[in-house]
Design an enzyme around this catalytic site. Structure first.
Site, PDB file in Angstrom:
ATOM      1  CG  HIS A 144      27.146   2.094 -37.817  1.00 49.81           C
ATOM      2  ND1 HIS A 144      27.094   3.425 -37.512  1.00 49.81           N
ATOM      3  CD2 HIS A 144      26.591   1.844 -38.951  1.00 49.81           C
ATOM      4  CE1 HIS A 144      26.392   3.746 -38.421  1.00 49.81           C
ATOM      5  NE2 HIS A 144      25.993   3.014 -39.262  1.00 49.81           N
ATOM      6  CG  ASP A 180      25.395  -3.538 -44.479  1.00 51.70           C
ATOM      7  OD1 ASP A 180      24.114  -3.331 -45.134  1.00 51.70           O
ATOM      8  OD2 ASP A 180      26.148  -2.492 -44.393  1.00 51.70           O
TER       9      ASP A 180
HETATM   10  N1  CMC Z   1      35.780  -6.205 -37.007  1.00 53.87           N
HETATM   11  C1  CMC Z   1      36.896  -6.162 -36.039  1.00 53.87           C
HETATM   12  N2  CMC Z   1      37.210  -5.183 -35.656  1.00 53.87           N
HETATM   13  C2  CMC Z   1      36.581  -4.114 -35.852  1.00 53.87           C
HETATM   14  C3  CMC Z   1      35.178  -4.106 -36.435  1.00 53.87           C
HETATM   15  C4  CMC Z   1      35.052  -4.968 -37.292  1.00 53.87           C
HETATM   16  N3  CMC Z   1      33.915  -5.131 -38.116  1.00 53.87           N
HETATM   17  N4  CMC Z   1      34.919  -2.785 -36.704  1.00 53.87           N
HETATM   18  C5  CMC Z   1      35.510  -2.022 -35.805  1.00 53.87           C
HETATM   19  N5  CMC Z   1      36.634  -2.734 -34.973  1.00 53.87           N
HETATM   20  C6  CMC Z   1      37.557  -2.274 -34.270  1.00 53.87           C
HETATM   21  C7  CMC Z   1      38.612  -1.337 -34.778  1.00 53.87           C
HETATM   22  O1  CMC Z   1      39.814  -2.335 -35.324  1.00 53.87           O
HETATM   23  C8  CMC Z   1      39.126  -0.491 -33.719  1.00 53.87           C
HETATM   24  O2  CMC Z   1      40.056  -1.318 -32.807  1.00 53.87           O
HETATM   25  P1  CMC Z   1      41.269  -0.617 -32.085  1.00 53.87           P
HETATM   26  O3  CMC Z   1      40.481   0.187 -31.074  1.00 53.87           O
HETATM   27  O4  CMC Z   1      41.889  -1.740 -31.273  1.00 53.87           O
HETATM   28  O5  CMC Z   1      42.090  -0.072 -33.139  1.00 53.87           O
HETATM   29  C9  CMC Z   1      37.929  -0.206 -33.118  1.00 53.87           C
HETATM   30  O6  CMC Z   1      37.254  -1.530 -33.361  1.00 53.87           O
HETATM   31  C10 CMC Z   1      37.057   0.993 -33.438  1.00 53.87           C
HETATM   32  O7  CMC Z   1      36.956   0.964 -34.798  1.00 53.87           O
HETATM   33  P2  CMC Z   1      36.862   2.096 -35.831  1.00 53.87           P
HETATM   34  O8  CMC Z   1      37.604   1.501 -37.136  1.00 53.87           O
HETATM   35  O9  CMC Z   1      37.742   3.018 -35.254  1.00 53.87           O
HETATM   36  O10 CMC Z   1      35.606   2.388 -36.080  1.00 53.87           O
HETATM   37  P3  CMC Z   1      35.121   3.557 -37.178  1.00 53.87           P
HETATM   38  O11 CMC Z   1      33.737   4.140 -36.559  1.00 53.87           O
HETATM   39  O12 CMC Z   1      36.050   4.251 -37.843  1.00 53.87           O
HETATM   40  O13 CMC Z   1      34.715   2.024 -38.317  1.00 53.87           O
HETATM   41  C11 CMC Z   1      33.105   0.944 -39.636  1.00 53.87           C
HETATM   42  C12 CMC Z   1      33.076   2.179 -38.465  1.00 53.87           C
HETATM   43  C13 CMC Z   1      31.737   0.567 -39.887  1.00 53.87           C
HETATM   44  C14 CMC Z   1      33.930   1.249 -40.934  1.00 53.87           C
HETATM   45  C15 CMC Z   1      34.099  -0.474 -39.188  1.00 53.87           C
HETATM   46  O14 CMC Z   1      33.078  -0.960 -37.946  1.00 53.87           O
HETATM   47  C16 CMC Z   1      33.936  -1.566 -40.078  1.00 53.87           C
HETATM   48  O15 CMC Z   1      34.637  -1.544 -41.055  1.00 53.87           O
HETATM   49  N6  CMC Z   1      32.814  -2.283 -40.020  1.00 53.87           N
HETATM   50  C17 CMC Z   1      32.956  -3.493 -40.912  1.00 53.87           C
HETATM   51  C18 CMC Z   1      32.126  -2.898 -42.179  1.00 53.87           C
HETATM   52  C19 CMC Z   1      30.993  -2.853 -42.012  1.00 53.87           C
HETATM   53  O16 CMC Z   1      30.132  -3.611 -41.723  1.00 53.87           O
HETATM   54  N7  CMC Z   1      30.218  -1.643 -42.481  1.00 53.87           N
HETATM   55  C20 CMC Z   1      28.814  -1.459 -42.563  1.00 53.87           C
HETATM   56  C21 CMC Z   1      28.293  -0.157 -41.758  1.00 53.87           C
HETATM   57  S1  CMC Z   1      26.421   0.010 -41.699  1.00 53.87           S
HETATM   58  C22 CMC Z   1      26.086   0.519 -43.167  1.00 53.87           C
HETATM   59  C23 CMC Z   1      25.944   2.082 -43.261  1.00 53.87           C
HETATM   60  O17 CMC Z   1      24.934   2.491 -42.404  1.00 53.87           O
HETATM   61  O18 CMC Z   1      26.168   2.625 -44.122  1.00 53.87           O
END
Ligand code: CMC
Length: 437
Positions: free
Chosen positions: A313, A371
């Protein structure tokens, strides 16, 4: 806003005069730098795509501490609200700032239930859609269309109009979501029944037919109610910011909520529960629990583009408090339905356990979010996958409208108008056709 004793000074390496900015302290959470005079004094803008460091408003509705994994509505922890309150208590809290007294509750429930029907003409809008239209497309259209039916509550400068519109939206969303579902399966629309609770009425509008009424099941109704409480607000997320931005121009509340629904539709926001369920089904199909290790290895491989859906998240760097409550609800619903051995739930728990012990997830502070379990709960309730985001919209409508109302009565409110760093061509003259090559 409370000004802090601390001031921030911005200095430049080229000798331009430095500029001092006030710092404001919130009641909890990070302080903010007030940079409103930056452009006037320096001719520069700030650059912050994705609003990584920008507070776009002040708000007293919802607070998230992502490191602690804490979510508060008007100061109350989500764990206490989920256990001690129902969705309409939560709506009153978000809209009016306080939980209702017994008398206020009776009055509030009666006001909401008196607005649950939609104008009879609305059914013709539905008939204009293909039966296989996505429910979110139907909702963007029909919620926006409400503005053409309720002209008597569109004056955004009149607090009474704002209140009536807020109630209309909260009350009519379940009716519209259920109509979208009924239309998609070719069944007749079911009118609301005001002697039922908010959530029981929704379940009946979804699952009753003229041939067989819906028998209210308290455990399932309570589960839906909890889903609604957990999704009711989440401070300045993408769809809420969309509602605020649309509303900042003076657009009517129905149009603003339609804009919020459009934003929520995106897979990075409201669509993740569907993706999480899909992921579990895929792992199950490929061999189930045995294959978790293989799947986790794929997630960790940066070249695979596979993510553990329902994990991670932007704000929570700890267990999402809503995920814990959702897991509990998942247990209750599956027990009630005699599905204790549901393979997807077992798989989800095993996957969660393995991920929480794995260095990749631990070092990145990736925990289950709301989720991870909500798709399992919703499908156990009989809600089709395509409607998951519609249920989210139904829950979030109260948060959107509470935030919209807060914005309209904020004396500091201005039309939202971000600036840009222009990187295109400077001025040039239009060539003749012969010169264009
Ligand atoms: N699976 C594997 N790796 C992950 C995941 C995941 N679900 N989420 C983040 N990472 C890794 C990402 O690859 C990165 O790794 P590195 O530092 O090696 O490059 C690190 O963790 C940081 O992630 P980020 O993408 O910079 O984090 P963000 O804040 O931009 O993204 C997110 C947050 C929710 C989009 C992402 O965690 C994600 O895509 N999760 C899966 C989709 C999901 O479950 N979304 C629901 C969010 S809750 C609903 C709401 O409140 O609206």
């Amino acid at each position: 806003m409370k000004q802090s004793d601390v001031k921030a000074t911005l200095s430049f390496s080229n000798g331009s005069p430095s500029v001092e900015f006030p710092v404001y302290a919130g009641s909890i959470g990070p302080d903010v730098l007030d940079i409103r005079k930056l452009y006037g004094e320096t001719g520069m803008f700030t650059y912050d795509p994705g609003f990584m460091s920008t507070a776009a408003c002040n708000s007293s509705i919802t607070y998230i501490d992502g490191d602690k994994g804490e979510l508060l509505y008007r100061g109350y922890p989500i764990e206490q609200l989920a256990v001690n309150c129902d969705f309409l208590d939560t709506c009153h809290l978000l809209l009016h700032g306080e939980l209702p007294s017994a008398t206020q509750k009776t009055e509030f429930v009666s006001t909401v239930t008196n607005h649950t029907m939609v104008h009879e003409q609305m059914q013709f809008f539905f008939r204009g859609f293909r039966r296989d239209a996505h429910p979110m497309s139907v909702l963007v259209g029909t919620v926006g269309a409400l503005a053409s039916f309720y002209h008597d509550s569109l004056d955004i400068n009149d607090p009474k109009h704002r209140d009536v519109s807020a109630i209309r939206l909260v009350a009519k969303m379940p009716t519209l979501v259920a109509m979208a579902y009924k239309y998609s399966v070719g069944q007749p629309f079911v009118y609301p029944r005001n002697d039922l609770s908010f959530s029981a009425n929704f379940m009946r509008m979804m699952f009753a037919t003229p041939a067989a009424d819906y028998k209210v099941n308290d455990v399932l109704v309570r589960a839906l109610d909890r889903i609604l409480i957990l999704h009711a607000d989440h401070e300045q997320n993408a769809s809420t910011s969309t509602v605020r931005l649309a509303g900042s121009s003076g657009a009517n509340p129905f149009a603003c909520i339609a804009a919020g629904i459009a934003c929520l539709w995106g897979p990075a926001h409201g669509g993740a529960n569907e993706a999480a369920l899909q992921m579990l089904q895929d792992i199950q199909r490929d061999g189930g629990v045995e294959k978790i290790g293989e799947f986790v290895a794929k997630v960790k491989d940066k070249n695979s583009n596979v993510k553990l859906m329902g994990f991670g998240h932007r704000v929570y760097k700890n267990y999402d408090p809503r995920a814990k409550l959702m897991r509990e609800t998942c247990h209750e619903v599956l027990n009630e339905l005699g599905l204790q051995n549901d393979p997807l739930f077992k798989l989800a728990m095993a996957l969660e356990k393995i991920a929480l012990e794995d260095e990749y997830f631990v070092s990145r502070k990736l925990y289950p979010n709301v989720d991870f379990y909500s798709g399992i709960v919703q499908s156990a309730l009989g809600i089709p996958v395509s409607l998951f985001t519609g249920i989210f919209a139904m829950a979030r409508t109260v948060g959107w409208i509470a935030q919209w109302k807060e914005m309209i009565s904020d004396p500091e409110q201005k039309i939202g108008r971000p600036r840009q760093l222009f990187i295109g061509s400077p001025r040039r003259d239009v060539p003749s056709m012969a010169q264009r090559g």
